[in-house]
Design an enzyme around this catalytic site. Structure first.
Site, PDB file in Angstrom:
ATOM      1  N   TYR A 221       7.194 -29.140  -7.270  1.00  0.00           N
ATOM      2  CA  TYR A 221       7.957 -28.518  -8.364  1.00  0.00           C
ATOM      3  C   TYR A 221       7.995 -27.005  -8.144  1.00  0.00           C
ATOM      4  O   TYR A 221       9.050 -26.361  -8.230  1.00  0.00           O
ATOM      5  CB  TYR A 221       7.286 -28.853  -9.689  1.00  0.00           C
TER       6      TYR A 221
ATOM      7  N   SER B  17      11.740 -21.524 -13.428  1.00  0.00           N
ATOM      8  CA  SER B  17      10.462 -21.836 -14.078  1.00  0.00           C
ATOM      9  C   SER B  17       9.528 -20.654 -13.903  1.00  0.00           C
ATOM     10  O   SER B  17       9.753 -19.807 -13.032  1.00  0.00           O
ATOM     11  CB  SER B  17       9.859 -23.072 -13.397  1.00  0.00           C
TER      12      SER B  17
HETATM   13  C1  GCO Z   1       3.367 -27.728 -15.472  1.00  0.00           C
HETATM   14  C2  GCO Z   1       4.618 -27.617 -16.320  1.00  0.00           C
HETATM   15  C3  GCO Z   1       5.412 -26.370 -15.946  1.00  0.00           C
HETATM   16  C4  GCO Z   1       6.474 -26.121 -17.002  1.00  0.00           C
HETATM   17  C5  GCO Z   1       7.424 -25.005 -16.689  1.00  0.00           C
HETATM   18  C6  GCO Z   1       6.737 -23.688 -16.715  1.00  0.00           C
HETATM   19  O1  GCO Z   1       2.981 -28.848 -15.097  1.00  0.00           O
HETATM   20  O2  GCO Z   1       2.762 -26.649 -15.218  1.00  0.00           O
HETATM   21  O3  GCO Z   1       5.415 -28.777 -16.188  1.00  0.00           O
HETATM   22  O4  GCO Z   1       5.962 -26.556 -14.671  1.00  0.00           O
HETATM   23  O5  GCO Z   1       7.259 -27.267 -17.187  1.00  0.00           O
HETATM   24  O6  GCO Z   1       8.076 -25.211 -15.462  1.00  0.00           O
HETATM   25  O7  GCO Z   1       7.720 -22.682 -16.476  1.00  0.00           O
END
Ligand code: GCO
Length: 257
Positions: free
Chosen positions: A161, A148
């Site tokens: 995440y 990501s």
């Molecule tokens: C967020 C998004 C990001 C994208 C992606 C960006 O909440 O900022 O979900 O995480 O999905 O990962 O590269």
């Protein structure tokens, strides 16, 4: 090998996790169009079957494997099933992932653990089981982890995440360190802001939408199909000497302030 053959996946079998829709299904379709037999994975059997039927109708070789990538027992059972069926996975795309947006001061440990388990630990578990068999077969293989923008930079309210995707970058390098000698190339793709179900809330937020469009040199959100080229490249003989890398498919967002 001539340049056209470098991208030919004929005779290969690819497992793509989290591929009943979104990025995973787009990459699965791309690998199938390049000649691979694809195994779709997800937790919802009916959604998975619908996705598989669409690819089969397009003339591709498709099977499904319903299991929760964050559950080690389920992963082990799935690979036992591949072994019993004589299914040799040549290409693995660790795509499955979830998002959970909340400030850390309000974040429960269980929510943290769930994101880390689904987005990072699963890539280790399925990578381990795939590599064990690739090494035993002696034919090498391809592992593609989905990172990501947050593999590089952080955004408030998506800490688990971000931690998981940062871990994906380093796990990819660890896989390269340990498995390259066995002819396995482990790399990652870092998608930018892509229009997917996971990002619906962001796409529909006018301010966030304007920010993405202004912050991205390409001036637009990505689509799942934007990832197909990088996925086929990293899954193919064209990337035999590429290892431990992460390719950002982000419209240039990470390249500029
Ligand atoms: C967020 C998004 C990001 C994208 C992606 C960006 O909440 O900022 O979900 O995480 O999905 O990962 O590269």
């Amino acid at each position: 090998m001539n340049a056209r053959d470098l991208f030919d996946l004929s005779g290969k079998t690819a497992l793509i996790t989290g591929s009943s829709g979104g990025l995973g299904l787009a990459m699965a379709r791309g690998l199938a169009e390049a000649g691979a037999a694809v195994i779709l994975n997800g937790r919802d059997a009916s959604k998975l079957d619908a996705a598989a039927q669409a690819l089969i109708a397009a003339g591709h070789k498709v099977t499904t494997a319903v299991f929760d990538v964050s559950n080690e027992a389920a992963v082990m059972a799935a690979f036992d099933g591949f072994d019993r069926a004589g299914t040799a996975i040549d290409i693995l795309i660790n795509n499955a992932g979830i998002q959970f947006r909340k400030p850390m001061v309000d974040l429960a440990a269980e929510d943290w653990r769930r994101v880390i388990e689904t987005n990072l630990t699963s890539a280790f578990l399925i990578g381990r089981e795939s590599a064990r068999r690739m090494i035993a077969r002696g034919r090498g293989g391809k592992i593609i982890n989905i990172g990501s923008l947050t593999s590089e930079v952080a955004r408030a309210t998506v800490a688990p995440y971000t931690a998981a995707k940062g871990g994906i970058k380093q796990l990819t390098r660890s896989m390269a360190a340990e498995w390259a000698a066995h002819g396995i190339q482990a790399n990652a793709i870092g998608p930018g802001y892509i229009v997917t179900d996971m990002n619906t809330a962001l796409v529909e937020d006018a301010r966030f939408d304007a920010w993405v469009r202004g912050r991205t040199p390409s001036g637009r959100w990505g689509t799942p199909d934007d990832l197909i080229g990088a996925a086929v490249f990293l899954a193919s003989p064209a990337s035999t000497y590429v290892n431990g890398q992460i390719i950002y498919v982000d419209g240039g967002m990470l390249a500029v302030l």
